[in-house]
Motif scaffolding. Structure first.
Motif, PDB file in Angstrom:
ATOM      1  N   ASP A  38       0.827  -1.212   0.000  1.00  0.00           N
ATOM      2  CA  ASP A  38       0.000   0.000   0.000  1.00  0.00           C
ATOM      3  C   ASP A  38       0.859   1.259   0.000  1.00  0.00           C
ATOM      4  OD1 ASP A  38      -2.223  -1.611  -0.012  1.00  0.00           O
ATOM      5  OD2 ASP A  38      -2.762  -1.239   2.081  1.00  0.00           O
ATOM      6  N   LYS A  39       1.915   1.258   0.800  1.00  0.00           N
ATOM      7  CA  LYS A  39       2.785   2.452   0.875  1.00  0.00           C
ATOM      8  C   LYS A  39       3.446   2.713  -0.477  1.00  0.00           C
ATOM      9  CE  LYS A  39       3.460   3.196   5.646  1.00  0.00           C
ATOM     10  NZ  LYS A  39       3.153   4.536   6.033  1.00  0.00           N
ATOM     11  N   ASN A  40       3.870   1.651  -1.158  1.00  0.00           N
ATOM     12  CA  ASN A  40       4.473   1.817  -2.482  1.00  0.00           C
ATOM     13  C   ASN A  40       3.457   2.374  -3.476  1.00  0.00           C
ATOM     14  OD1 ASN A  40       6.997   0.924  -1.701  1.00  0.00           O
ATOM     15  ND2 ASN A  40       6.617  -1.183  -2.319  1.00  0.00           N
ATOM     16  N   LEU A  41       2.214   1.930  -3.372  1.00  0.00           N
ATOM     17  CA  LEU A  41       1.164   2.437  -4.246  1.00  0.00           C
ATOM     18  C   LEU A  41       0.956   3.932  -4.028  1.00  0.00           C
ATOM     19  CD1 LEU A  41      -1.082   2.006  -6.319  1.00  0.00           C
ATOM     20  CD2 LEU A  41      -2.570   1.327  -4.424  1.00  0.00           C
ATOM     21  N   VAL A  42       0.923   4.357  -2.779  1.00  0.00           N
ATOM     22  CA  VAL A  42       0.751   5.781  -2.471  1.00  0.00           C
ATOM     23  C   VAL A  42       1.940   6.584  -2.995  1.00  0.00           C
ATOM     24  CG1 VAL A  42       0.603   7.480  -0.597  1.00  0.00           C
ATOM     25  CG2 VAL A  42      -0.779   5.410  -0.516  1.00  0.00           C
ATOM     26  N   ARG A  43       3.153   6.061  -2.822  1.00  0.00           N
ATOM     27  CA  ARG A  43       4.345   6.760  -3.340  1.00  0.00           C
ATOM     28  C   ARG A  43       4.290   6.880  -4.864  1.00  0.00           C
ATOM     29  NH1 ARG A  43       7.171   4.688   1.258  1.00  0.00           N
ATOM     30  NH2 ARG A  43       7.485   2.637   0.369  1.00  0.00           N
ATOM     31  N   LEU A  44       3.899   5.809  -5.545  1.00  0.00           N
ATOM     32  CA  LEU A  44       3.806   5.842  -6.998  1.00  0.00           C
ATOM     33  C   LEU A  44       2.759   6.858  -7.454  1.00  0.00           C
ATOM     34  CD1 LEU A  44       4.546   4.735  -9.797  1.00  0.00           C
ATOM     35  CD2 LEU A  44       2.808   2.972  -9.439  1.00  0.00           C
ATOM     36  N   CYS A  45       1.614   6.867  -6.798  1.00  0.00           N
ATOM     37  CA  CYS A  45       0.572   7.846  -7.139  1.00  0.00           C
ATOM     38  C   CYS A  45       1.079   9.265  -6.928  1.00  0.00           C
ATOM     39  CB  CYS A  45      -0.691   7.596  -6.321  1.00  0.00           C
ATOM     40  SG  CYS A  45      -1.618   6.135  -6.836  1.00  0.00           S
ATOM     41  N   ALA A  46       1.808   9.496  -5.848  1.00  0.00           N
ATOM     42  CA  ALA A  46       2.356  10.835  -5.575  1.00  0.00           C
ATOM     43  C   ALA A  46       3.359  11.223  -6.660  1.00  0.00           C
ATOM     44  CB  ALA A  46       3.009  10.865  -4.196  1.00  0.00           C
ATOM     45  N   LYS A  47       4.224  10.290  -7.013  1.00  0.00           N
ATOM     46  CA  LYS A  47       5.242  10.556  -8.039  1.00  0.00           C
ATOM     47  C   LYS A  47       4.590  10.904  -9.373  1.00  0.00           C
ATOM     48  CE  LYS A  47       8.948   8.323 -10.578  1.00  0.00           C
ATOM     49  NZ  LYS A  47       9.572   7.049 -10.906  1.00  0.00           N
ATOM     50  N   VAL A 107      -4.443  10.892  -8.153  1.00  0.00           N
ATOM     51  CA  VAL A 107      -5.282  10.764  -6.966  1.00  0.00           C
ATOM     52  C   VAL A 107      -5.656   9.288  -6.870  1.00  0.00           C
ATOM     53  CG1 VAL A 107      -7.517  11.356  -5.947  1.00  0.00           C
ATOM     54  CG2 VAL A 107      -6.175  13.111  -7.128  1.00  0.00           C
ATOM     55  N   LEU A 108      -5.469   8.713  -5.692  1.00  0.00           N
ATOM     56  CA  LEU A 108      -5.815   7.314  -5.452  1.00  0.00           C
ATOM     57  C   LEU A 108      -7.294   7.227  -5.087  1.00  0.00           C
ATOM     58  CD1 LEU A 108      -4.977   4.343  -5.054  1.00  0.00           C
ATOM     59  CD2 LEU A 108      -4.407   4.935  -2.697  1.00  0.00           C
ATOM     60  N   VAL A 109      -8.051   6.429  -5.822  1.00  0.00           N
ATOM     61  CA  VAL A 109      -9.467   6.194  -5.551  1.00  0.00           C
ATOM     62  C   VAL A 109      -9.598   4.727  -5.175  1.00  0.00           C
ATOM     63  CG1 VAL A 109     -11.801   6.232  -6.502  1.00  0.00           C
ATOM     64  CG2 VAL A 109     -10.137   7.983  -7.191  1.00  0.00           C
ATOM     65  N   THR A 110     -10.157   4.447  -3.989  1.00  0.00           N
ATOM     66  CA  THR A 110     -10.122   3.081  -3.476  1.00  0.00           C
ATOM     67  C   THR A 110     -11.331   2.750  -2.610  1.00  0.00           C
ATOM     68  OG1 THR A 110      -8.747   1.518  -2.219  1.00  0.00           O
ATOM     69  CG2 THR A 110      -8.730   3.806  -1.480  1.00  0.00           C
ATOM     70  N   LEU A 111     -11.553   1.460  -2.453  1.00  0.00           N
ATOM     71  CA  LEU A 111     -12.543   0.946  -1.504  1.00  0.00           C
ATOM     72  C   LEU A 111     -11.864   0.476  -0.220  1.00  0.00           C
ATOM     73  CD1 LEU A 111     -14.665  -1.183  -4.005  1.00  0.00           C
ATOM     74  CD2 LEU A 111     -15.369   0.936  -2.894  1.00  0.00           C
ATOM     75  N   ASP A 112     -10.550   0.506  -0.186  1.00  0.00           N
ATOM     76  CA  ASP A 112      -9.768   0.037   0.962  1.00  0.00           C
ATOM     77  C   ASP A 112      -9.715   1.132   2.027  1.00  0.00           C
ATOM     78  OD1 ASP A 112      -7.846  -0.841   2.789  1.00  0.00           O
ATOM     79  OD2 ASP A 112      -6.480  -1.578   1.247  1.00  0.00           O
ATOM     80  N   THR A 113     -10.461   0.942   3.112  1.00  0.00           N
ATOM     81  CA  THR A 113     -10.573   1.978   4.149  1.00  0.00           C
ATOM     82  C   THR A 113      -9.271   2.215   4.908  1.00  0.00           C
ATOM     83  OG1 THR A 113     -11.446   0.353   5.717  1.00  0.00           O
ATOM     84  CG2 THR A 113     -13.051   1.640   4.450  1.00  0.00           C
ATOM     85  N   PRO A 144       0.183  10.411   5.600  1.00  0.00           N
ATOM     86  CA  PRO A 144       0.074  11.846   5.896  1.00  0.00           C
ATOM     87  C   PRO A 144      -0.323  12.664   4.666  1.00  0.00           C
ATOM     88  CG  PRO A 144       2.068  10.920   6.843  1.00  0.00           C
ATOM     89  CD  PRO A 144       1.491   9.869   5.949  1.00  0.00           C
ATOM     90  N   LEU A 145      -1.118  13.683   4.898  1.00  0.00           N
ATOM     91  CA  LEU A 145      -1.711  14.485   3.838  1.00  0.00           C
ATOM     92  C   LEU A 145      -0.694  15.076   2.866  1.00  0.00           C
ATOM     93  CD1 LEU A 145      -4.419  16.280   5.983  1.00  0.00           C
ATOM     94  CD2 LEU A 145      -4.728  14.323   4.461  1.00  0.00           C
ATOM     95  N   LEU A 146       0.438  15.497   3.351  1.00  0.00           N
ATOM     96  CA  LEU A 146       1.426  16.132   2.477  1.00  0.00           C
ATOM     97  C   LEU A 146       2.267  15.130   1.694  1.00  0.00           C
ATOM     98  CD1 LEU A 146       2.557  19.113   4.727  1.00  0.00           C
ATOM     99  CD2 LEU A 146       1.062  19.161   2.726  1.00  0.00           C
ATOM    100  N   GLU A 147       2.039  13.847   1.902  1.00  0.00           N
ATOM    101  CA  GLU A 147       2.851  12.828   1.233  1.00  0.00           C
ATOM    102  C   GLU A 147       2.137  12.160   0.055  1.00  0.00           C
ATOM    103  OE1 GLU A 147       4.564  10.113   4.037  1.00  0.00           O
ATOM    104  OE2 GLU A 147       5.415  11.722   5.231  1.00  0.00           O
ATOM    105  N   HIS A 148       0.987  12.678  -0.326  1.00  0.00           N
ATOM    106  CA  HIS A 148       0.287  12.127  -1.486  1.00  0.00           C
ATOM    107  C   HIS A 148      -0.457  13.231  -2.211  1.00  0.00           C
ATOM    108  CE1 HIS A 148      -3.562  12.255   0.679  1.00  0.00           C
ATOM    109  NE2 HIS A 148      -2.948  11.673   1.704  1.00  0.00           N
ATOM    110  N   GLU A 149      -0.864  12.924  -3.425  1.00  0.00           N
ATOM    111  CA  GLU A 149      -1.572  13.896  -4.253  1.00  0.00           C
ATOM    112  C   GLU A 149      -3.032  14.032  -3.835  1.00  0.00           C
ATOM    113  OE1 GLU A 149      -1.154  16.715  -7.285  1.00  0.00           O
ATOM    114  OE2 GLU A 149       0.332  15.516  -6.255  1.00  0.00           O
ATOM    115  N   GLY A 150      -3.581  12.969  -3.274  1.00  0.00           N
ATOM    116  CA  GLY A 150      -4.963  12.943  -2.813  1.00  0.00           C
ATOM    117  C   GLY A 150      -5.437  11.501  -2.756  1.00  0.00           C
ATOM    118  N   ILE A 151      -6.303  11.214  -1.793  1.00  0.00           N
ATOM    119  CA  ILE A 151      -6.872   9.881  -1.649  1.00  0.00           C
ATOM    120  C   ILE A 151      -8.370  10.033  -1.443  1.00  0.00           C
ATOM    121  CG2 ILE A 151      -6.956   7.779  -0.239  1.00  0.00           C
ATOM    122  CD1 ILE A 151      -4.032   8.296   0.544  1.00  0.00           C
ATOM    123  N   ILE A 152      -9.139   9.286  -2.223  1.00  0.00           N
ATOM    124  CA  ILE A 152     -10.584   9.240  -2.052  1.00  0.00           C
ATOM    125  C   ILE A 152     -10.939   7.805  -1.683  1.00  0.00           C
ATOM    126  CG2 ILE A 152     -12.847   9.553  -3.119  1.00  0.00           C
ATOM    127  CD1 ILE A 152     -11.515  11.520  -5.067  1.00  0.00           C
TER     128      ILE A 152
END
Length: 84
Positions: free
Chosen positions: A2-11, A15-21, A30-38
């Motif tokens: 999951d962390k790698n996925l967030v890093r890739l999306c940020a790079k 914006v990551l859109v997911t059903l995974d709560t 953390p909010l400043l470490e990604h482009e956005g998560i829904i």
């Protein structure tokens, strides 16, 4: 992971859109470490429910609010966590 996925999306500035709560945890993501998560936290995850929830987000949330924000979408409401 999951962390790698967030890093890739940020790079890639995605914006990551997911059903995974788990992605709604702002301490883990953390909010400043990604482009956005829904995160769609819906009891019914069928296509009609997801489409209705996505339309609700599109009609309620300004696109500029998504950057560095975590948005939790539930049936009754949308919770927006963002950097002030």
């Amino acid at each position: 992971t999951d962390k790698n996925l967030v890093r890739l999306c940020a790079k890639e500035k995605y914006v990551l859109v997911t059903l995974d709560t788990d992605f709604g945890n702002v301490q883990m993501y953390p909010l400043l470490e990604h482009e956005g998560i829904i995160v769609f936290n819906l009891k019914n995850q069928g296509s009609a429910s997801l489409l209705a929830a996505f339309e609700q987000v599109a009609n309620t949330v300004n696109l500029s609010q998504i950057r560095n924000a975590t948005i939790i979408v539930e049936r009754e409401y949308i919770r927006l966590r963002r950097v002030s």
